[in-house]
Scaffold this motif. Structure first.
Motif, PDB file in Angstrom:
ATOM      1  N   PHE A   9       0.831  -1.205   0.000  1.00  0.00           N
ATOM      2  CA  PHE A   9       0.000   0.000   0.000  1.00  0.00           C
ATOM      3  C   PHE A   9       0.864   1.252   0.000  1.00  0.00           C
ATOM      4  N   ALA A  10       1.915   1.268   0.838  1.00  0.00           N
ATOM      5  CA  ALA A  10       2.803   2.432   0.918  1.00  0.00           C
ATOM      6  C   ALA A  10       3.549   2.651  -0.393  1.00  0.00           C
ATOM      7  N   VAL A  11       3.937   1.573  -1.063  1.00  0.00           N
ATOM      8  CA  VAL A  11       4.642   1.698  -2.343  1.00  0.00           C
ATOM      9  C   VAL A  11       3.740   2.371  -3.383  1.00  0.00           C
ATOM     10  N   ILE A  12       2.487   1.925  -3.460  1.00  0.00           N
ATOM     11  CA  ILE A  12       1.555   2.502  -4.432  1.00  0.00           C
ATOM     12  C   ILE A  12       1.266   3.960  -4.114  1.00  0.00           C
ATOM     13  N   VAL A  13       1.082   4.292  -2.831  1.00  0.00           N
ATOM     14  CA  VAL A  13       0.805   5.682  -2.454  1.00  0.00           C
ATOM     15  C   VAL A  13       1.978   6.583  -2.810  1.00  0.00           C
ATOM     16  N   ALA A  14       3.203   6.146  -2.485  1.00  0.00           N
ATOM     17  CA  ALA A  14       4.387   6.947  -2.802  1.00  0.00           C
ATOM     18  C   ALA A  14       4.524   7.137  -4.316  1.00  0.00           C
ATOM     19  N   ALA A  15       4.274   6.066  -5.089  1.00  0.00           N
ATOM     20  CA  ALA A  15       4.358   6.172  -6.545  1.00  0.00           C
ATOM     21  C   ALA A  15       3.295   7.114  -7.084  1.00  0.00           C
ATOM     22  N   LYS A  16       2.099   7.024  -6.530  1.00  0.00           N
ATOM     23  CA  LYS A  16       1.011   7.891  -6.973  1.00  0.00           C
ATOM     24  C   LYS A  16       1.329   9.352  -6.697  1.00  0.00           C
ATOM     25  N   LEU A  17       1.860   9.639  -5.512  1.00  0.00           N
ATOM     26  CA  LEU A  17       2.204  11.013  -5.165  1.00  0.00           C
ATOM     27  C   LEU A  17       3.291  11.553  -6.083  1.00  0.00           C
ATOM     28  N   TYR A  18       4.291  10.711  -6.375  1.00  0.00           N
ATOM     29  CA  TYR A  18       5.378  11.168  -7.252  1.00  0.00           C
ATOM     30  C   TYR A  18       4.857  11.484  -8.649  1.00  0.00           C
ATOM     31  N   VAL A  19       4.080  10.568  -9.229  1.00  0.00           N
ATOM     32  CA  VAL A  19       3.574  10.776 -10.593  1.00  0.00           C
ATOM     33  C   VAL A  19       2.642  11.983 -10.636  1.00  0.00           C
ATOM     34  N   GLN A  20       1.804  12.132  -9.606  1.00  0.00           N
ATOM     35  CA  GLN A  20       0.907  13.282  -9.571  1.00  0.00           C
ATOM     36  C   GLN A  20       1.679  14.597  -9.511  1.00  0.00           C
ATOM     37  N   ASN A  21       2.682  14.646  -8.633  1.00  0.00           N
ATOM     38  CA  ASN A  21       3.477  15.865  -8.526  1.00  0.00           C
ATOM     39  C   ASN A  21       4.266  16.128  -9.802  1.00  0.00           C
ATOM     40  N   LYS A  22       4.730  15.054 -10.459  1.00  0.00           N
ATOM     41  CA  LYS A  22       5.446  15.215 -11.726  1.00  0.00           C
ATOM     42  C   LYS A  22       4.510  15.762 -12.794  1.00  0.00           C
ATOM     43  N   ALA A  23       3.262  15.333 -12.761  1.00  0.00           N
ATOM     44  CA  ALA A  23       2.283  15.814 -13.743  1.00  0.00           C
ATOM     45  C   ALA A  23       2.066  17.314 -13.618  1.00  0.00           C
ATOM     46  N   PHE A  24       2.207  17.856 -12.397  1.00  0.00           N
ATOM     47  CA  PHE A  24       2.011  19.285 -12.185  1.00  0.00           C
ATOM     48  C   PHE A  24       3.020  20.137 -12.952  1.00  0.00           C
ATOM     49  N   GLU A  25       4.138  19.538 -13.383  1.00  0.00           N
ATOM     50  CA  GLU A  25       5.111  20.281 -14.169  1.00  0.00           C
ATOM     51  C   GLU A  25       4.629  20.482 -15.610  1.00  0.00           C
ATOM     52  N   TYR A  26       3.673  19.657 -16.043  1.00  0.00           N
ATOM     53  CA  TYR A  26       3.250  19.684 -17.441  1.00  0.00           C
ATOM     54  C   TYR A  26       1.796  20.100 -17.630  1.00  0.00           C
ATOM     55  N   VAL A  27       0.970  19.890 -16.623  1.00  0.00           N
ATOM     56  CA  VAL A  27      -0.433  20.311 -16.707  1.00  0.00           C
ATOM     57  C   VAL A  27      -0.730  21.176 -15.480  1.00  0.00           C
ATOM     58  N   SER A  28      -1.691  22.029 -15.620  1.00  0.00           N
ATOM     59  CA  SER A  28      -2.056  22.892 -14.503  1.00  0.00           C
ATOM     60  C   SER A  28      -2.837  22.110 -13.462  1.00  0.00           C
ATOM     61  N   PRO A  29      -2.766  22.521 -12.197  1.00  0.00           N
ATOM     62  CA  PRO A  29      -3.587  21.880 -11.163  1.00  0.00           C
ATOM     63  C   PRO A  29      -5.072  21.934 -11.501  1.00  0.00           C
TER      64      PRO A  29
END
Length: 439
Positions: free
Chosen positions: A124-144
């Protein structure tokens, strides 16, 4: 972003609550199980309605500010998502430690078999950490704003998966709602003027990981029967350690080069400290909100939270005006999701009441309802609970409060040590001194 577990023990898989650690709604990704209870009568001088309203407004403002603040940092030169997750998870761990330590009864409720910590909480922790990273990375390319609008379609994936797994029965109303929300998502994408394909890909991956997170919450975390603070105390340190390892492999070189180039002035550390402080505030407000809110209030609040992210993003992060098509798609998705959630909540409450009444009528000849008010009956139930706890304590494989705290300290300390070692090993002291004019 979490399934909402209501006081009657039912679940609404078509609902979404955004959590802690930079996710739209909260910085931690965990709790993913939020306890929504009916507010009590002890208003303490303030009406219950006013308390709920103030808590809901505070929750909307703080959680949307968290998402927008993260996006603003990433779009202004700080591209180290894993490192930011480490900071936020340390804050979440500290907050969970305070909750479990000082809230009545939390220490006693923290019990988990040692093997389950690694077999159930670690994935569960692995998936949450991966999700947070990908989401934050997406913020560099798309607006919130775009991310929040697309995220409004998340209930479609959750519901379809729940039906496929047999968690939720198939209903025409569910299919109709899913179709309308999907149409809203198509309108949102079609109305986006300039869209990065890679940013859209990252957004879809983040939402997919979010669906997986909700499924793992259902199958791995909820069966542990831990409280919300207990889940956070055990999972946040794991996420901190996982993010630290990711930072060493994917970010430590860039961090070291930025430091030696003088791109880590004092203001960066101030912003990181402010981000951590905001993460703490989000947790505090979310905790207060869940203490006074009801399931319906949680469902109603979510669209306003997304709307706040859109307004703040378009005003402070990426200045733009949303197209009528995107607005129409977002309104359709949110209105459909809200109507379905509220309808589903009341339906499940009716079913729970009818089930309780039926079970009560069947059991009444053997266990009169009034026995629950009998002091002797209460004492017997209390003794049974104590015996259960004693049996669990006798099991050497059972982790308790002290073991959870030791795991927290170990994971957070090891994570910080790994990250610091990975960065310091690549620093040139002479370059650092020259960059910051220390010599």
């Amino acid at each position: 972003e979490a399934l909402v577990v209501f006081r009657i023990g039912t679940r609404v898989s078509f609902s979404r609550c955004f959590p802690c650690q930079g996710t739209p709604g909260s910085p931690n990704g965990t709790p993913e199980r939020a306890m929504a209870t009916v507010p009590g009568d002890d208003a303490g001088g303030t009406s219950v309605g006013v308390q709920i309203l103030l808590a809901a407004l505070a929750n909307i403002v703080t959680s949307s500010s968290m998402a927008v603040f993260n996006a603003w940092i990433f779009r202004n030169g700080y591209h180290f998502q894993f490192s930011l997750i480490v900071v936020q998870q340390i804050v979440c761990s500290a907050f969970a430690f305070a909750q479990v330590t000082y809230l009545p009864g939390e220490k006693q409720k923290l019990r988990i078999a040692g093997p389950k910590y690694f077999r159930m909480l670690l994935p569960f922790a692995v998936i949450v950490a991966a999700k947070l990273y990908v989401q934050n990375k997406a913020f560099e390319y798309v607006s919130p704003a775009f991310y929040a609008m697309i995220a409004s379609t998340l209930p479609v994936g959750v519901t379809l998966l729940a039906i496929a797994r047999g968690i939720e029965p198939f209903r025409l109303t569910t299919l109709f709602a899913a179709v309308l929300v999907s149409v809203g998502g198509v309108l949102i994408k079609a109305g986006e003027i300039s869209l990065s394909p890679f940013g859209l890909f990252l957004t879809c991956v983040a939402l997919g990981l979010d669906v997986v997170r909700l499924v793992l919450m259902q199958y791995l975390v909820q069966p542990l029967k831990l409280t919300g603070p207990g889940v956070m105390l055990l999972s946040s340190p794991l996420q901190c350690l996982i993010a630290s390892i990711g930072a060493v492999f994917f970010e430590s070189t860039d961090v070291a080069l930025s430091i030696m180039a003088g791109n880590f002035p004092a203001m960066v550390w101030v912003l990181l400290a402010l981000n951590g402080g905001l993460a703490m505030l989000v947790n505090l407000v979310l905790f207060a909100f869940m203490k006074v809110s009801t399931a319906v209030v949680v469902a109603i609040t979510t669209p306003f939270k997304d709307l706040a992210i859109i307004v703040m993003s378009d005003t402070l992060v990426v200045r733009r005006v949303e197209t009528p098509m995107s607005i129409a798609g977002f309104a359709l998705a949110c209105a459909t999701s809200l109507a379905y959630n509220v309808h589903n909540i009341f339906r499940k409450e009716r079913e729970a009441v009818e089930k309780a009444q039926n079970e009560g009528s069947l059991n009444s000849p053997l266990i009169p309802a009034r026995q629950e008010k009998n002091p002797g009956y209460k004492m017997m139930k209390s003794e049974e609970a104590k015996q259960t706890e004693t049996d669990e304590d006798a099991d050497p494989a059972t982790w308790r409060y002290v073991d959870g705290v030791n795991a927290l300290l170990t994971c957070c300390s090891l994570g910080m040590l790994i990250l610091a070692t990975g960065v310091l090993a690549q620093l040139d002291p002479v370059e650092v001194a020259r960059a910051y004019k220390l010599v």
